[in-house]
Design a protein around this motif. Structure first.
Motif, PDB file in Angstrom:
ATOM      1  N   UNK A  13       0.807  -1.214   0.000  1.00 22.62           N
ATOM      2  CA  UNK A  13       0.000   0.000   0.000  1.00 22.62           C
ATOM      3  C   UNK A  13       0.838   1.261   0.000  1.00 22.62           C
ATOM      4  N   UNK A  14       1.879   1.306   0.840  1.00 22.50           N
ATOM      5  CA  UNK A  14       2.726   2.497   0.885  1.00 22.50           C
ATOM      6  C   UNK A  14       3.512   2.659  -0.406  1.00 22.50           C
ATOM      7  N   UNK A  15       4.050   1.548  -0.918  1.00 21.08           N
ATOM      8  CA  UNK A  15       4.789   1.615  -2.186  1.00 21.08           C
ATOM      9  C   UNK A  15       3.880   2.153  -3.287  1.00 21.08           C
ATOM     10  N   UNK A  16       2.678   1.621  -3.370  1.00 20.34           N
ATOM     11  CA  UNK A  16       1.738   2.051  -4.407  1.00 20.34           C
ATOM     12  C   UNK A  16       1.363   3.517  -4.231  1.00 20.34           C
ATOM     13  N   UNK A  17       1.237   3.969  -2.989  1.00 20.13           N
ATOM     14  CA  UNK A  17       0.881   5.362  -2.733  1.00 20.13           C
ATOM     15  C   UNK A  17       1.967   6.300  -3.237  1.00 20.13           C
ATOM     16  N   UNK A  18       3.210   6.045  -2.852  1.00 19.30           N
ATOM     17  CA  UNK A  18       4.307   6.931  -3.246  1.00 19.30           C
ATOM     18  C   UNK A  18       4.538   6.882  -4.756  1.00 19.30           C
ATOM     19  N   UNK A  19       4.579   5.682  -5.313  1.00 17.36           N
ATOM     20  CA  UNK A  19       4.791   5.536  -6.743  1.00 17.36           C
ATOM     21  C   UNK A  19       3.642   6.182  -7.531  1.00 17.36           C
ATOM     22  N   UNK A  20       2.431   5.964  -7.067  1.00 17.56           N
ATOM     23  CA  UNK A  20       1.268   6.518  -7.757  1.00 17.56           C
ATOM     24  C   UNK A  20       1.230   8.031  -7.713  1.00 17.56           C
ATOM     25  N   UNK A  21       1.627   8.617  -6.576  1.00 16.72           N
ATOM     26  CA  UNK A  21       1.674  10.078  -6.474  1.00 16.72           C
ATOM     27  C   UNK A  21       2.645  10.662  -7.501  1.00 16.72           C
ATOM     28  N   UNK A  22       3.841  10.076  -7.568  1.00 18.00           N
ATOM     29  CA  UNK A  22       4.846  10.566  -8.510  1.00 18.00           C
ATOM     30  C   UNK A  22       4.362  10.387  -9.944  1.00 18.00           C
ATOM     31  N   UNK A  23       3.810   9.233 -10.215  1.00 14.28           N
ATOM     32  CA  UNK A  23       3.324   8.905 -11.555  1.00 14.28           C
ATOM     33  C   UNK A  23       2.260   9.904 -12.007  1.00 14.28           C
ATOM     34  N   UNK A  24       1.289  10.169 -11.139  1.00 15.13           N
ATOM     35  CA  UNK A  24       0.207  11.091 -11.486  1.00 15.13           C
ATOM     36  C   UNK A  24       0.694  12.522 -11.604  1.00 15.13           C
ATOM     37  N   UNK A  25       1.615  12.913 -10.744  1.00 17.45           N
ATOM     38  CA  UNK A  25       2.123  14.283 -10.780  1.00 17.45           C
ATOM     39  C   UNK A  25       2.902  14.543 -12.065  1.00 17.45           C
ATOM     40  N   UNK A  26       3.719  13.574 -12.499  1.00 20.22           N
ATOM     41  CA  UNK A  26       4.492  13.759 -13.720  1.00 20.22           C
ATOM     42  C   UNK A  26       3.601  13.859 -14.955  1.00 20.22           C
ATOM     43  N   UNK A  27       2.451  13.210 -14.913  1.00 16.21           N
ATOM     44  CA  UNK A  27       1.513  13.330 -16.024  1.00 16.21           C
ATOM     45  C   UNK A  27       0.976  14.744 -16.151  1.00 16.21           C
ATOM     46  N   UNK A  28       0.786  15.424 -15.005  1.00 15.36           N
ATOM     47  CA  UNK A  28       0.217  16.775 -15.010  1.00 15.36           C
ATOM     48  C   UNK A  28       0.688  17.524 -13.767  1.00 15.36           C
ATOM     49  N   UNK A  29       1.912  18.059 -13.793  1.00  8.23           N
ATOM     50  CA  UNK A  29       2.483  18.695 -12.607  1.00  8.23           C
ATOM     51  C   UNK A  29       1.685  19.879 -12.069  1.00  8.23           C
TER      52      UNK A  29
END
Length: 211
Positions: free
Chosen positions: A166-182
């Motif tokens: 869950x924590x890995x997915x949270x951090x990775x997902x945040x970065x992933x989504x932010x890079x798509x639309x900073x």
């Protein structure tokens, strides 16, 4: 090799890698050739091949210049002497988001390997590196959580595996989504709030389980 020659070679290598980041980001790894990079850098193909045997080697060197976000999390986490493992978990996760937000090179390289690279042929090795990084990061999160159990911060029967994923997915997902639309959200501020919620939920869950 004379000192100036060594410095010149290092400067050329840096120029090649800087240019590769730009070209691969614009065209994608699959549509980028060493010739493209040479032209953009104002160099000959021979100069590229003097430093790198092939495109995969160049991409590996480009990757080696930065700590990709989850590699940074993996390196920051475990300390068996911690008195507050959960606080370390929170701080380390936030630190990774700060690194990404403040490091344009890390952003570019993460974007290239996340969205603009096909991991086939020579690039398959890079995919395996990412898998190994994920495994190592998850293992370190698990170890941190086990320390939290030993310190009495988590119940002995706490689901460590689920929490780590869950924590890995949270951090990775945040970065992933932010890079798509900073511009869509503040990575550090929003990320910190969500990480805090995740960690607070762990404490609340432990409080419920102890009743």
């Amino acid at each position: 090799m004379p000192r100036r020659t060594k410095e010149d070679a290092q400067e050329t290598r840096t120029l090649i890698l800087d240019t590769a980041e730009q070209v691969c980001r614009e065209k994608g790894v699959g549509h980028t050739t060493l010739a493209d990079i040479a032209v953009a850098a104002g160099l000959t193909r021979g100069a590229i091949y003097w430093h790198f045997d092939n495109k995969a080697a160049l991409l590996q060197a480009m990757n080696d210049r930065v700590h990709l976000p989850l590699e940074a999390l993996h390196q920051a986490l475990v300390d068996v002497g911690l008195n507050d493992p959960l606080a370390k978990l929170r701080e380390s996760a936030r630190g990774v988001l700060v690194q990404v937000a403040l490091d344009p090179r890390a952003q570019r390289v993460f974007e290239i390997f996340s969205y603009k690279c096909e991991f086939v042929g020579d690039m398959a090795e890079m995919l395996e590196r990412q898998r190994e990084s994920r495994r190592a990061c998850l293992q370190d999160i698990r170890e941190n959580l086990r320390h939290a159990v030993l310190k009495g911060q988590l119940h002995p029967e706490h689901d460590i595996e689920m929490t780590a994923i869950g924590l890995y997915a949270l951090v990775h997902g945040l970065i992933d989504n932010w890079l798509l639309d900073p511009e869509s959200f503040d990575l550090v501020e929003t990320g910190e709030r969500l990480i805090n919620l995740f960690c607070e939920n762990l404490k609340q869950s432990e409080a419920r389980d102890s009743k």
